[in-house]
Design a protein around this motif. Sequence first.
Motif, short mmCIF file in Angstrom:
data_model
loop_
_atom_site.label_atom_id
_atom_site.label_comp_id
_atom_site.label_asym_id
_atom_site.label_seq_id
_atom_site.Cartn_x
_atom_site.Cartn_y
_atom_site.Cartn_z
N LEU A 126 0.98 -1.28 -0.11
CA LEU A 126 -0.35 0.10 0.10
C LEU A 126 1.00 1.15 0.08
CD1 LEU A 126 -2.43 0.92 0.21
CD2 LEU A 126 -2.83 0.64 2.73
N ARG A 127 1.36 1.34 1.10
CA ARG A 127 2.64 2.73 1.02
C ARG A 127 4.16 2.89 -0.54
NH1 ARG A 127 3.97 1.66 6.60
NH2 ARG A 127 5.36 -0.57 5.65
N SER A 128 3.92 1.84 -1.04
CA SER A 128 4.74 1.86 -2.48
C SER A 128 3.76 2.45 -3.23
CB SER A 128 4.82 0.94 -2.76
OG SER A 128 3.28 -0.28 -3.45
N LEU A 129 2.55 2.43 -3.00
CA LEU A 129 1.56 3.40 -4.29
C LEU A 129 0.82 5.23 -3.50
CD1 LEU A 129 -1.38 1.31 -4.20
CD2 LEU A 129 0.32 1.00 -5.84
N HIS A 130 1.68 5.57 -3.05
CA HIS A 130 1.67 6.36 -2.54
C HIS A 130 2.70 7.30 -1.36
CE1 HIS A 130 1.88 6.07 1.77
NE2 HIS A 130 0.67 5.30 1.17
N VAL A 131 3.36 8.75 -1.58
CA VAL A 131 4.06 9.11 -0.87
C VAL A 131 4.70 8.71 -0.60
CG1 VAL A 131 3.40 11.34 -2.23
CG2 VAL A 131 2.35 10.83 0.15
N PRO A 132 5.67 8.62 -0.03
CA PRO A 132 6.84 8.26 1.31
C PRO A 132 6.09 8.52 2.11
CG PRO A 132 8.40 9.05 -0.21
CD PRO A 132 7.41 9.50 -0.48
N GLU A 133 6.13 7.46 3.80
CA GLU A 133 5.11 8.18 5.13
C GLU A 133 6.31 9.70 5.50
OE1 GLU A 133 3.21 7.28 6.19
OE2 GLU A 133 2.45 5.55 5.36
N ALA A 134 7.95 9.77 5.61
CA ALA A 134 8.57 10.76 5.63
C ALA A 134 7.77 12.31 5.39
CB ALA A 134 9.98 10.80 5.36
N THR A 135 7.08 11.85 4.06
CA THR A 135 6.81 13.33 3.25
C THR A 135 4.99 13.09 4.33
OG1 THR A 135 7.35 12.75 1.03
CG2 THR A 135 5.61 14.22 1.73
N VAL A 136 4.47 12.85 4.18
CA VAL A 136 3.31 13.16 4.92
C VAL A 136 3.36 13.46 6.31
CG1 VAL A 136 1.27 11.58 5.69
CG2 VAL A 136 1.94 10.72 3.76
N ALA A 138 5.80 14.81 7.70
CA ALA A 138 6.09 16.08 7.10
C ALA A 138 5.25 17.10 7.22
CB ALA A 138 6.85 16.38 6.08
N ALA A 139 4.01 17.09 6.14
CA ALA A 139 2.67 17.57 6.16
C ALA A 139 2.15 18.32 7.18
CB ALA A 139 1.94 16.99 4.34
N VAL A 140 1.96 17.12 7.63
CA VAL A 140 1.32 17.07 8.78
C VAL A 140 1.78 17.96 10.03
CG1 VAL A 140 0.75 15.75 10.97
CG2 VAL A 140 0.18 14.84 8.48
N LEU A 141 3.11 17.75 10.50
CA LEU A 141 3.88 19.03 10.87
C LEU A 141 3.94 19.92 10.36
CD1 LEU A 141 7.20 16.61 12.59
CD2 LEU A 141 4.53 17.26 13.83
N THR A 306 -5.02 12.77 1.37
CA THR A 306 -5.40 14.48 1.85
C THR A 306 -5.36 14.68 3.48
OG1 THR A 306 -6.78 14.32 -0.38
CG2 THR A 306 -6.90 15.78 1.16
N LEU A 307 -5.07 16.10 3.63
CA LEU A 307 -5.08 16.47 4.62
C LEU A 307 -5.82 17.43 4.55
CD1 LEU A 307 -1.95 15.14 4.71
CD2 LEU A 307 -1.89 16.80 6.06
N TRP A 308 -6.74 16.85 5.87
CA TRP A 308 -7.61 17.95 5.89
C TRP A 308 -7.73 19.09 7.57
CZ3 TRP A 308 -9.03 13.56 3.19
CH2 TRP A 308 -9.59 13.74 2.71
N LEU A 309 -7.64 19.92 7.67
CA LEU A 309 -7.39 20.58 9.08
C LEU A 309 -8.22 21.34 9.47
CD1 LEU A 309 -5.77 20.84 12.22
CD2 LEU A 309 -4.72 22.79 11.16
N ALA A 310 -9.35 21.03 10.83
CA ALA A 310 -10.85 22.10 10.57
C ALA A 310 -10.06 22.12 12.22
CB ALA A 310 -12.29 20.85 10.66
N GLN A 311 -11.22 23.25 12.72
CA GLN A 311 -11.24 23.60 13.78
C GLN A 311 -12.59 23.84 14.27
OE1 GLN A 311 -8.58 27.11 14.16
NE2 GLN A 311 -9.42 27.84 16.23
N ASP A 312 -12.72 23.97 16.02
CA ASP A 312 -13.79 24.27 16.20
C ASP A 312 -13.78 25.37 16.28
OD1 ASP A 312 -15.62 23.02 18.57
OD2 ASP A 312 -14.53 24.98 19.43
#
Length: 339
Positions: A126-136, A138-141, A306-312
């Motif tokens: 599964l991981r071979s089908l998307h960007v590296p975990e390190a990239t994800v 880094a985007a989260v941080l 995709t990353l979604w960030l929502a706020q109260d």
Amino acid sequence: MPFTEALAVLRAAAEETRLRILALLAEGELSVSDLTDILGQSQPRISRHLKLLVESGLIERHREGAWAFFRLREAAAGFVEPLIAALRHEAPPLSEDRARLDSVRAQRADAAQTFFARLAPKWDRLRSLHVPEATVEAAVLDALGDRPIRHVVDLGTGTGKMLALLAPRAGRATGLDSSHAMLSVARANLERAGLPRVDLRQGDLHAPPFGRAGFDLVVLHQVLHYLDDPARALREAARLVAPGGRLLVVDFAPHAQEHLRETQAHRRLGFAADQVTGWLVQAGLGRVESRDLAPDDGTEHPLTVTLWLAQDIAQDVAENLTQNAVSLRPAAPDERAVA
């Protein structure tokens, strides 16, 4: 702490085995089985000591399937930890307890690794089908920025990857998963990362066993595509967000990889950005931002993360209502005109 309560706490701790238990739990949560192995005492005897410590409010117990785990109670940690820190840990019996604790953790890590080894090939595909975990990661941080995190909960924590990433930045960290086996993997991974005090719970993320508005950061990382009712899961997650807090979702954009239903047990083949945004808004959150991470290495069947960030926004709404009320208030009569 009131005098009578402090006296009861000290009485509960003033026994050799119970003090040794407190010193061990200061290193992280342990099961009854762990404690019997470390302390070399019978399960009924250990259970009696644990019952007294729970009743005194020093420790707390939670179920994980057929297992029971114990940890220092957060409200009592400020009272207990200085006492534990003052003990000589380099001398018996605490030095011997620590050596056996290390052995128990090593055995637990081996068992978790054996379980995880069976799953690793599937996840590697599964991981071979998307960007590296390190990239994800880094985007989260980057999405979360430098804003302090008081208490983060990772719903569907799996191997504990997000907890390992975020716990060092948080005052408290909690993980929830329905699988005892996965929690065992997460527990071993977090101990290996030097994060034994992370709180791991077994439970259903459709009905998380937490009170309302208890976390300023709620995370669902690669969870929604396994669920029959992701909208409900997001409503439950939003219920946990504290005033002004945030909810982070990481999952796949829409794709056509039907084989993932069979090989990876995916229920949903990704989500459109506006679909998840709509669910988050319906759950009472706002300021939703999304970001796509698409492979750029020519992968034949790429998956976009995709990353979604929502706020109260309850606090924003209250402030706006207050401001509107002030602006609509009739002006006070001009005193000079009255005169």
